[in-house]
Motif scaffolding. Structure first.
Motif: not given
Lengths: 284, 238
Positions: B46-65
């Motif tokens: 769900r964090i990957l899909g944007g349905l939840e947001f993480p408290d810490t850390g980053r998600v990168l798609f093709d190197g972009q934040d």
């Protein structure tokens, strides 16, 4: 074999059944049927023309118009508030949720007269706020805004209470799915949320409407019962009745009863017409 | 699309759904998040899909934040556990929903019809466009949900227990269906499952999770041959 056992367990002997059904029918006839028939019979004692004549009296027309205005304002507003409250309660987790649910139910448990008094005390000319309102040419008590406020208070729970269980049962996943498909919040609301609650919403609105038109206690306190100005249909029925104008009183009562019956008929018709859709909604 | 998860953590109240986890998912991979319930796998999805947001850390798609991107901006095709089809719409309208939601960039009606028809062919159910979700079998619903997710031309495909609501026989058939769709579209695909057979048979890369932590990441055969912990050993032999 097992069938007979079950039928022995679950069903009463024939005479008991007949007596129970008979009692229910009798109670309904006595409590609901007879008064309703009396209202129409009393209205028509001097014939239909006289009854219609009494309804075309300017004060009667004013009362009917006022009641329709009150319903036309308070029902849509309560529909919006009801949806907002149901949405808040079912889609979010927050502290004080149980308190909010209780607050929504308060109009069910508080006597309408008390509600009316609260409005008088808060917005009346004797309070600071009310005095300021009157001084600025916007009187609430003994005027239309007060009547609308009182009606809205009394009918507030109807829409929210109908919608909340449906929203809880349906959960959030359809809305989440719409969001992942790129829909904006408003689009999700209008294309997913609203269609899914439309029947519950309609029921709530119909009930709310019936009650808004029929409310007596709270309106009696805040309206001041000014003939032709703040007398709604229930108020003028009482006034006419107290003045021994029974044909006029019962004619208007018959109109009010008819409005309620139309509401009920509409609800039944919708239930019958969309029975399959309702069932499908529940099954999914 | 390459997906990188960099030290993501998530708290629900006082309980940690995810301790900081990091993960790199190569472009075009078919990845299984495998674990028992409460292991944090669905939260991660769900964090990957944007349905939840993480408290810490980053998600990168093709190197972009992509951590701050909204659910709409993610363009993730998401298939929900019980499919979440719009019950008041026909199958056609369900699949067309994402196209109609595009506002000004919404394709013409003929183009929408063409795309929905093509998607119905892709899921091998060309004739069900006029039906309502309640009139479909579980397996058909799952495939419609897949078609609806693919209609938005997603950058990745995320599936939450896609086979959970199906009986054993249909489940086996649809595994191959998902594999085929993944191979046809070439999308980076992440699915959540608690069924180790499913993960091992279907995925290129299996991520074993437990109690909000990643226990092991590897190809199915490597995990089978060299389980990294006692938990992994007992879970995959269950």
């Amino acid at each position: 074999m097992s069938d007979t056992v079950i039928s022995h367990v679950t069903s009463e002997p024939r005479p008991v059944r007949a007596a129970l059904i008979g009692f229910a029918v009798l109670a309904m006839a006595l409590l609901v049927g007879a008064p309703l028939i009396t209202v129409f019979a009393e209205a028509l004692t001097d014939g239909l023309p006289v009854a219609l004549e009494s309804l075309s009296h300017p004060e009667a027309v004013d009362a009917i118009r006022l009641t329709l205005i009150v319903a036309a304002v308070s029902v849509p507003l309560n529909a919006i508030f009801g949806i907002a409250a149901a949405w808040t309660i079912t889609k979010f987790q927050f502290k004080g949720k149980a308190l909010l649910l209780t607050l929504i139910d308060i109009p069910f448990s508080v006597s309408p007269v008390v509600a009316g008094l609260c409005i008088v005390l808060t917005f009346g000319a004797n309070s600071a706020f009310g005095g300021w309102l009157v001084a600025n040419g916007f009187p609430v008590v003994f005027a239309l805004p007060g009547i609308i406020l009182a009606s809205m208070f009394v009918t507030f729970p109807f829409v929210a209470r109908e919608i909340i269980p449906v929203m809880i049962e349906q959960g959030r996943s359809e809305e989440e799915a719409a969001l992942t498909l790129g829909a904006s919040g408003w689009r999700v609301f209008f294309t997913v949320t609203l269609p899914n609650i439309r029947w519950a919403l309609l029921y709530g609105v119909l009930l709310c409407n019936a009650r808004a038109m029929g409310e007596f206690g709270a309106v009696a306190v805040v309206s001041g019962k000014i003939r032709g100005l703040t007398a709604t249909m229930p108020i003028s029925i009482e006034m006419l009745y107290n003045e021994y104008q029974s044909v006029a009183a019962f004619s208007m009562a018959a109109v009010l009863a008819l409005l309620a019956l139309v509401t009920l008929a509409l609800k039944t018709l919708l239930e019958w017409r969309y029975a399959s859709q309702l069932a499908a909604n529940r099954r999914h | 699309m390459q997906i990188d998860i960099d030290e993501i953590s998530k708290l629900f109240g006082a309980t940690a759904a995810l301790h900081p986890v990091s993960l790199a998912l190569p472009s075009g991979a078919l990845v299984a998040l495998l674990g028992p319930s409460g292991s944090g796998k669905t939260t991660l999805l769900r964090i990957l899909g944007g349905l939840e947001f993480p408290d810490t850390g980053r998600v990168l798609f093709d190197g972009q934040d992509a951590t701050g991107l909204t659910v709409q901006e993610r363009r993730a095709g998401f298939v929900f556990q019980s499919y979440a089809l719009f019950r008041h719409m026909t199958v056609f309208e369900n699949i067309a929903y994402g196209l109609r939601a595009r506002g000004r960039q919404r394709p013409a009606e003929a183009e929408i019809t063409r795309r929905v028809t093509r998607l119905l062919e892709l899921i091998q159910l060309p004739d069900i466009g006029k039906r309502y979700p309640t009139q479909l079998s579980g397996g058909q619903r799952q495939r419609v949900a897949l078609a609806r997710a693919l209609a938005i031309e997603p950058r990745m495909l995320l599936l939450d227990e896609p086979f959970g609501a199906l009986d054993a026989k249909v489940r086996k058939e649809l595994r191959q269906g998902l594999r085929d769709i993944h191979d046809t579209t070439g999308l980076t695909t992440v699915f959540v499952t608690h069924d180790q057979d499913e993960a091992m048979e279907l995925a290129d890369l299996v991520v074993v999770m437990s109690m909000g932590r990643i226990e092991q990441i590897g190809r199915p055969q490597d995990i089978r041959a060299r389980p990294a912990s006692d938990f992994v050993r007992s879970f995959i032999s269950a």
